[in-house]
Motif scaffolding. Structure first.
Motif, PDB file in Angstrom:
ATOM      1  N   ALA A  18     -10.625  -8.659 -13.621  1.00  0.00           N
ATOM      2  CA  ALA A  18     -10.793  -8.749 -12.170  1.00  0.00           C
ATOM      3  C   ALA A  18     -12.262  -8.982 -11.851  1.00  0.00           C
ATOM      4  O   ALA A  18     -13.135  -8.315 -12.405  1.00  0.00           O
ATOM      5  CB  ALA A  18     -10.305  -7.471 -11.492  1.00  0.00           C
ATOM      6  N   ALA A  19     -12.514  -9.948 -10.968  1.00  0.00           N
ATOM      7  CA  ALA A  19     -13.885 -10.258 -10.573  1.00  0.00           C
ATOM      8  C   ALA A  19     -14.148  -9.687  -9.185  1.00  0.00           C
ATOM      9  O   ALA A  19     -13.297  -9.775  -8.289  1.00  0.00           O
ATOM     10  CB  ALA A  19     -14.118 -11.769 -10.570  1.00  0.00           C
ATOM     11  N   ALA A  20     -15.330  -9.104  -9.020  1.00  0.00           N
ATOM     12  CA  ALA A  20     -15.688  -8.484  -7.746  1.00  0.00           C
ATOM     13  C   ALA A  20     -17.129  -8.796  -7.405  1.00  0.00           C
ATOM     14  O   ALA A  20     -17.990  -8.879  -8.293  1.00  0.00           O
ATOM     15  CB  ALA A  20     -15.493  -6.973  -7.815  1.00  0.00           C
ATOM     16  N   GLU A  21     -17.384  -8.961  -6.117  1.00  0.00           N
ATOM     17  CA  GLU A  21     -18.754  -8.990  -5.632  1.00  0.00           C
ATOM     18  C   GLU A  21     -19.078  -7.596  -5.131  1.00  0.00           C
ATOM     19  O   GLU A  21     -18.404  -7.070  -4.237  1.00  0.00           O
ATOM     20  CB  GLU A  21     -18.904 -10.012  -4.505  1.00  0.00           C
ATOM     21  CG  GLU A  21     -20.322 -10.133  -3.979  1.00  0.00           C
ATOM     22  CD  GLU A  21     -20.450 -11.164  -2.873  1.00  0.00           C
ATOM     23  OE1 GLU A  21     -21.348 -10.982  -2.020  1.00  0.00           O
ATOM     24  OE2 GLU A  21     -19.653 -12.124  -2.846  1.00  0.00           O
ATOM     25  N   LEU A  22     -20.087  -6.978  -5.716  1.00  0.00           N
ATOM     26  CA  LEU A  22     -20.440  -5.601  -5.408  1.00  0.00           C
ATOM     27  C   LEU A  22     -21.862  -5.544  -4.869  1.00  0.00           C
ATOM     28  O   LEU A  22     -22.772  -6.184  -5.414  1.00  0.00           O
ATOM     29  CB  LEU A  22     -20.337  -4.731  -6.664  1.00  0.00           C
ATOM     30  CG  LEU A  22     -18.913  -4.479  -7.181  1.00  0.00           C
ATOM     31  CD1 LEU A  22     -18.943  -4.052  -8.634  1.00  0.00           C
ATOM     32  CD2 LEU A  22     -18.212  -3.442  -6.328  1.00  0.00           C
ATOM     33  N   GLY A  35     -10.365 -11.813  -7.224  1.00  0.00           N
ATOM     34  CA  GLY A  35      -9.154 -12.263  -7.912  1.00  0.00           C
ATOM     35  C   GLY A  35      -9.047 -11.708  -9.318  1.00  0.00           C
ATOM     36  O   GLY A  35      -9.953 -11.036  -9.819  1.00  0.00           O
ATOM     37  N   MET A  36      -7.931 -12.005  -9.946  1.00  0.00           N
ATOM     38  CA  MET A  36      -7.639 -11.486 -11.275  1.00  0.00           C
ATOM     39  C   MET A  36      -7.000 -12.565 -12.127  1.00  0.00           C
ATOM     40  O   MET A  36      -6.251 -13.413 -11.630  1.00  0.00           O
ATOM     41  CB  MET A  36      -6.684 -10.290 -11.174  1.00  0.00           C
ATOM     42  CG  MET A  36      -6.314  -9.674 -12.520  1.00  0.00           C
ATOM     43  SD  MET A  36      -5.058  -8.364 -12.413  1.00  0.00           S
ATOM     44  CE  MET A  36      -3.561  -9.343 -12.318  1.00  0.00           C
ATOM     45  N   LEU A 320      -3.557  -1.399   1.317  1.00  0.00           N
ATOM     46  CA  LEU A 320      -4.897  -1.036   1.784  1.00  0.00           C
ATOM     47  C   LEU A 320      -5.937  -2.074   1.360  1.00  0.00           C
ATOM     48  O   LEU A 320      -7.134  -1.855   1.506  1.00  0.00           O
ATOM     49  CB  LEU A 320      -5.291   0.334   1.255  1.00  0.00           C
ATOM     50  CG  LEU A 320      -4.771   1.560   2.022  1.00  0.00           C
ATOM     51  CD1 LEU A 320      -3.253   1.674   1.916  1.00  0.00           C
ATOM     52  CD2 LEU A 320      -5.414   2.840   1.485  1.00  0.00           C
ATOM     53  N   GLY A 321      -5.478  -3.187   0.791  1.00  0.00           N
ATOM     54  CA  GLY A 321      -6.386  -4.271   0.454  1.00  0.00           C
ATOM     55  C   GLY A 321      -6.851  -4.333  -0.975  1.00  0.00           C
ATOM     56  O   GLY A 321      -7.668  -5.198  -1.330  1.00  0.00           O
ATOM     57  N   LEU A 322      -6.357  -3.431  -1.841  1.00  0.00           N
ATOM     58  CA  LEU A 322      -6.768  -3.443  -3.244  1.00  0.00           C
ATOM     59  C   LEU A 322      -5.547  -3.771  -4.099  1.00  0.00           C
ATOM     60  O   LEU A 322      -4.621  -2.966  -4.194  1.00  0.00           O
ATOM     61  CB  LEU A 322      -7.338  -2.081  -3.642  1.00  0.00           C
ATOM     62  CG  LEU A 322      -8.087  -2.004  -4.976  1.00  0.00           C
ATOM     63  CD1 LEU A 322      -9.269  -2.962  -4.997  1.00  0.00           C
ATOM     64  CD2 LEU A 322      -8.579  -0.581  -5.224  1.00  0.00           C
ATOM     65  N   PRO A 323      -5.510  -4.949  -4.728  1.00  0.00           N
ATOM     66  CA  PRO A 323      -4.318  -5.356  -5.488  1.00  0.00           C
ATOM     67  C   PRO A 323      -3.962  -4.338  -6.565  1.00  0.00           C
ATOM     68  O   PRO A 323      -4.804  -3.995  -7.404  1.00  0.00           O
ATOM     69  CB  PRO A 323      -4.741  -6.696  -6.100  1.00  0.00           C
ATOM     70  CG  PRO A 323      -5.825  -7.209  -5.204  1.00  0.00           C
ATOM     71  CD  PRO A 323      -6.554  -5.987  -4.735  1.00  0.00           C
ATOM     72  N   GLU A 328      -7.256  -1.038 -11.758  1.00  0.00           N
ATOM     73  CA  GLU A 328      -8.042  -0.420 -12.823  1.00  0.00           C
ATOM     74  C   GLU A 328      -9.151  -1.353 -13.302  1.00  0.00           C
ATOM     75  O   GLU A 328     -10.255  -0.903 -13.622  1.00  0.00           O
ATOM     76  CB  GLU A 328      -7.136   0.004 -13.979  1.00  0.00           C
ATOM     77  CG  GLU A 328      -6.361   1.283 -13.700  1.00  0.00           C
ATOM     78  CD  GLU A 328      -5.901   1.964 -14.960  1.00  0.00           C
ATOM     79  OE1 GLU A 328      -6.249   3.133 -15.174  1.00  0.00           O
ATOM     80  OE2 GLU A 328      -5.196   1.313 -15.753  1.00  0.00           O
ATOM     81  N   ALA A 329      -8.872  -2.647 -13.365  1.00  0.00           N
ATOM     82  CA  ALA A 329      -9.918  -3.593 -13.760  1.00  0.00           C
ATOM     83  C   ALA A 329     -11.049  -3.590 -12.736  1.00  0.00           C
ATOM     84  O   ALA A 329     -12.234  -3.620 -13.089  1.00  0.00           O
ATOM     85  CB  ALA A 329      -9.328  -4.993 -13.928  1.00  0.00           C
ATOM     86  N   TYR A 330     -10.699  -3.544 -11.440  1.00  0.00           N
ATOM     87  CA  TYR A 330     -11.735  -3.433 -10.406  1.00  0.00           C
ATOM     88  C   TYR A 330     -12.500  -2.119 -10.554  1.00  0.00           C
ATOM     89  O   TYR A 330     -13.728  -2.067 -10.356  1.00  0.00           O
ATOM     90  CB  TYR A 330     -11.122  -3.518  -9.012  1.00  0.00           C
ATOM     91  CG  TYR A 330     -10.824  -4.920  -8.560  1.00  0.00           C
ATOM     92  CD1 TYR A 330     -11.839  -5.872  -8.465  1.00  0.00           C
ATOM     93  CD2 TYR A 330      -9.530  -5.313  -8.219  1.00  0.00           C
ATOM     94  CE1 TYR A 330     -11.569  -7.169  -8.047  1.00  0.00           C
ATOM     95  CE2 TYR A 330      -9.249  -6.613  -7.805  1.00  0.00           C
ATOM     96  CZ  TYR A 330     -10.275  -7.528  -7.722  1.00  0.00           C
ATOM     97  OH  TYR A 330     -10.013  -8.809  -7.315  1.00  0.00           O
TER      98      TYR A 330
END
Length: 385
Positions: A18-22, A35-36, A320-323, A328-330
């Motif tokens: 999973a890719a995230a902008e943090l 996305g994942m 709630l917006g979290l796939p 867990e990957a996020y």
């Protein structure tokens, strides 16, 4: 910062990336899901891994092969995620690896082993890698699990009532707002084991809970399995396939299982998972369950869980917006981000450790390792963008 989190759970069926902008904004950590992608283990690797899990005795040569091949599989998945989700602009990889053993003796965890050599990931992507998250918490006297509890606490903070975050993988775990967090027992582990057993290895799991839905719960088998001492132990506690493995079913429930159909056995094991989760939810007086993980895709299990928790809403994290499939990957993307910034990734109330710990080990990327300045404020909440 663009971070890719890599995860393979206790079902050991493949790798999620999973890719995230943090980014940090004062005391808030903002996460934008990008996305994942998922990659199944190839059959040969999966068979080698399955044959190495407890209670099997394993030559060190196989451990070396697994560490290398899992690392290479994680590396390929990370490179794909960077290209497809980040346009080649990812800055950090956070890899959970594959848990193969969690050394538990009574109430104490002595050690834990996750395979998937991070050097392969750094070599394939050129990026720094945070890996081997669990041992530091164990060294500090903690259970080393559930590590997603800190992310759950940040995410659910301020939500009304007493919401609990529930993850249903091979093993199920929950996190309550006061920091209480623990493995409730088997999620899909025993259901998957029975599906493989009854199908002669043809089925890896009970797809859509179809077999369980056609069966009836067998009281004596449910009673025998529910008597396992693990369920009565106080939190914090953790478990895994060191306990809930295929041989456990044969040894613990051989007589009650004798002559039962696949459908009735799977219905009973599904009910066991639902009831033990429900007991755990009631123990923390939860007013809401927010579930994620592969088990949420099993309608029979989700119906059984809802029936076991009358009056307590059970929803999935997607609402709630979290796939849910990628949660867990996020979470490990977040933990990797915290480590790189010199911030603790544990809450001692959740793992039982003596103190919070900065988790993991860092493998430099192609251009070396440049650590960002430690933030002036520690994040106390997580918001999704």
């Amino acid at each position: 910062m663009l971070v890719i989190g890599l995860m393979s759970g206790t079902s050991y069926d493949g790798i999620d990336a999973a890719a995230a902008e943090l980014r940090l904004a004062g005391d808030t950590l903002r996460l934008k899901p990008l996305g994942m992608v998922s990659e199944p283990y190839d059959p040969g690797l999966r068979d080698l891994l399955a044959g190495a899990l407890p209670p099997a005795a394993v030559p060190l040569a196989d451990v070396c092969r697994l560490d290398t091949r899992i690392g290479q599989a994680f590396a390929a998945t990370a490179a794909r995620a960077d290209a497809e989700l980040c346009g080649g602009a990812a800055e950090l990889i956070a890899s959970h690896g594959q848990t193969v053993y969690h050394w538990v003796d009574g109430d104490r965890v002595h050690g834990t082993l996750q395979l998937g050599q991070p050097a392969w990931i750094a070599e394939a992507t050129g990026l720094p890698v945070v890996a081997d998250f669990r041992p530091r918490d164990v060294a500090a006297g903690g259970q080393g699990a559930p590590l997603v509890s800190l992310v759950d606490l940040l995410w659910l903070r301020g939500r009304p009532g007493t919401p609990v975050a529930l993850n249903i993988g091979g093993i199920a775990n929950l996190t309550a707002p006061d920091g209480t967090a623990f493995d409730t027992g088997p999620g899909c582990a025993l259901v998957d084991a029975a599906a493989r057993e009854f199908s002669g290895g043809r089925l890896a799991y009970d797809a859509d809970g179809a077999l369980a839905a056609r069966g009836r719960v067998h009281g004596p088998l449910l009673e025998r399995l529910s008597a396992d001492p693990y369920y009565a132990r106080p939190a914090p506690k953790t478990t895994g396939k060191e306990l809930f493995h295929p041989g456990y079913l044969r040894a613990t429930a051989a007589q009650p299982m004798a002559g039962l159909s696949a459908e009735d056995t799977l219905a009973t094991l599904t009910e066991l998972t639902a009831r033990t989760i429900a007991d755990a939810v009631r123990s923390v007086v939860a007013t809401e369950v927010i579930a994620s993980g592969g088990g949420t895709r099993n309608p029979a299990l989700m119906r059984a869980l809802a029936a076991a928790l009358p009056g307590v809403p059970v929803r999935v994290s997607d609402d709630l917006g979290l796939p849910s499939a990628a949660k867990e990957a996020y979470a490990f993307a977040v933990l990797g981000f915290l480590t790189l910034h010199g911030l603790a990734g544990t809450d001692p109330a959740s793992t039982g450790a003596r103190h919070p710990s900065i988790l993991g080990s860092l493998t430099p990327g192609r251009d070396g390792l440049r650590l960002p300045a430690r933030p002036e404020q520690t994040p106390v909440r997580l918001e999704l963008e």
